[in-house]
Enzyme design. Structure first.
Site, mmCIF file in Angstrom:
data_model
loop_
_atom_site.group_PDB
_atom_site.id
_atom_site.type_symbol
_atom_site.label_atom_id
_atom_site.label_comp_id
_atom_site.label_asym_id
_atom_site.label_seq_id
_atom_site.Cartn_x
_atom_site.Cartn_y
_atom_site.Cartn_z
ATOM 1 N N GLU A 169 1.358 -0.828 -5.121
ATOM 2 C CA GLU A 169 0.289 0.111 -5.481
ATOM 3 C C GLU A 169 0.816 1.478 -5.933
ATOM 4 O O GLU A 169 1.787 1.985 -5.379
ATOM 5 C CB GLU A 169 -0.623 0.346 -4.269
ATOM 6 N N HIS A 196 -0.776 10.273 -3.556
ATOM 7 C CA HIS A 196 -2.072 9.826 -3.040
ATOM 8 C C HIS A 196 -3.169 10.879 -3.132
ATOM 9 O O HIS A 196 -4.314 10.576 -3.440
ATOM 10 C CB HIS A 196 -1.944 9.363 -1.585
ATOM 11 N N GLU A 206 -4.130 3.060 -9.131
ATOM 12 C CA GLU A 206 -5.456 3.599 -8.818
ATOM 13 C C GLU A 206 -5.632 4.938 -9.535
ATOM 14 O O GLU A 206 -4.816 5.849 -9.371
ATOM 15 C CB GLU A 206 -5.634 3.818 -7.309
ATOM 16 N N HIS A 235 0.848 -1.198 0.000
ATOM 17 C CA HIS A 235 0.000 0.000 0.000
ATOM 18 C C HIS A 235 0.886 1.251 0.000
ATOM 19 O O HIS A 235 1.572 1.524 0.970
ATOM 20 C CB HIS A 235 -0.877 -0.048 1.251
ATOM 21 N N ASP A 257 -0.996 5.250 -6.536
ATOM 22 C CA ASP A 257 -2.110 6.194 -6.644
ATOM 23 C C ASP A 257 -1.681 7.230 -7.673
ATOM 24 O O ASP A 257 -0.557 7.713 -7.627
ATOM 25 C CB ASP A 257 -2.361 6.895 -5.305
HETATM 26 CA CA CA Z 1 -4.949 3.841 -3.124
#
Ligand code: CA
Length: 315
Positions: free
Chosen positions: A34, A49, A140, A7, A36
């Site tokens: 991950e 993020h 994401e 994460h 973002d």
């Molecule tokens: Ca995220």
């Protein structure tokens, strides 16, 4: 197989979304890392993020006069070359009075910069070549409706980078996630993408999208998600409740609906330094999600510890 998703990289140990954090997550055994993603003013997908720069960079010092009237500095207002002048640090509280997690990497220390999506892919693919492993990416798309208001189709730019790097299907070791159901449907319908999609499920109060998450967690919501996504990424507290009979931890109906409609479950976020008190320890929590709920993936800030606990739980 249960996957371990880093994460924001190894964000429990190094400032989130920095290349250092990515390399560390890789070395600690992540299956997926991950990203973002938001857009710079010149439409480069960057790994950050928030749509704001405020809590993880020194933007207030470097570009003092470039905040908007709401008091925030937006990544979208800066060219990539300008963003590269910033230093990234451990996440601070909203008023910047100190770090959110004081025991993590020292606040405002170190020399880190904001990476582009391409730079992160280059690092992960480079390590895949040199180690012979095959670690995946888990981008994401952040706030697509907001980006559209700002005049940019973020999804188009993200997909361009992914396709250029040969990320097209699940076999390419990727999941694409978004809180916005309309955008995920658009990825399929408008862009004809075969990428495996994950519907993130949060709380309406977070205002991540126009979706009604209270409805999304119901059976009709999950049935609908199964039409376009391979799984869900719910906030982990949406998956458990406590029994009114004996106070034990029990699965919610969302977990049952996800199973019924064959949706993978990749809840977020597993943090050893911040976990719900219904579990006596972090180990107990990981054991419950592994053996009782049998989730398919863990979004965690602590890849190594979580991975070990998942393995132990399965023995
Ligand atoms: Ca995220």
């Amino acid at each position: 197989m249960t996957i371990l998703i880093a994460h924001r990289g190894a964000s429990g140990y190094a400032p989130e979304h920095t290349l250092c954090s990515v390399a560390l997550a890789y070395g600690l055994g992540a299956d997926f890392i991950e990203q973002d993603i938001v857009l710079s003013r010149d439409n480069h997908p960057i790994v950050l993020h928030d749509i704001y720069l405020d809590q993880v960079t020194n933007v207030a010092e470097v570009y003092e006069d470039r905040k908007r009237s709401d008091g925030h500095w937006y990544a979208r207002d800066f060219l990539l070359a300008e963003l590269k002048q910033l230093r990234v640090h451990e996440r601070g509280l909203e008023d910047n009075s100190g770090p959110i997690y004081p025991k993590r990497f020292p606040y405002k220390k170190g020399k880190f910069e904001i990476p582009t999506l391409q730079e992160e892919i280059d690092l992960i693919k480079g390590l895949n070549q040199s180690t012979g492993k095959n670690v995946g990416i888990y981008p994401e798309i952040k706030r697509p409706a907001w980006h559209r208001q700002e005049g940019a189709d973020i999804t188009q730019f993200v997909l361009q980078v992914l396709i250029k790097n040969n990320y097209r299907t699940e076999a390419d070791n990727i999941y694409l996630q978004c809180f916005d159901s309309l955008e995920l449907k658009r990825v399929k319908a408008k862009f004809n993408s075969a990428l495996p999609l994950i519907q993130l499920i949060g709380k309406n109060s977070w205002r991540e999208s126009a979706d009604d998450y209270d409805k999304m967690v119901l059976e009709a919501g999950c049935k609908e998600i199964a039409n376009y996504a391979v799984g869900i990424g719910p906030s982990l507290d949406l998956l458990y409740a406590t029994s009114s009979i004996n106070n034990s931890v029990i699965p919610t109906s969302l977990a049952n609906y996800a199973r019924k409609y064959d949706l993978k479950m990749h809840p977020f976020t597993f943090r050893k330094d911040s976990f719900p008190l219904v579990f006596e320890s972090y180990a107990e929590m990981i054991a419950w999600f592994t053996t009782e709920l049998k989730i398919d993936g863990f979004f965690t800030d602590f890849i190594d510890i979580t991975k070990k606990l998942v393995e132990v739980s399965k023995c």
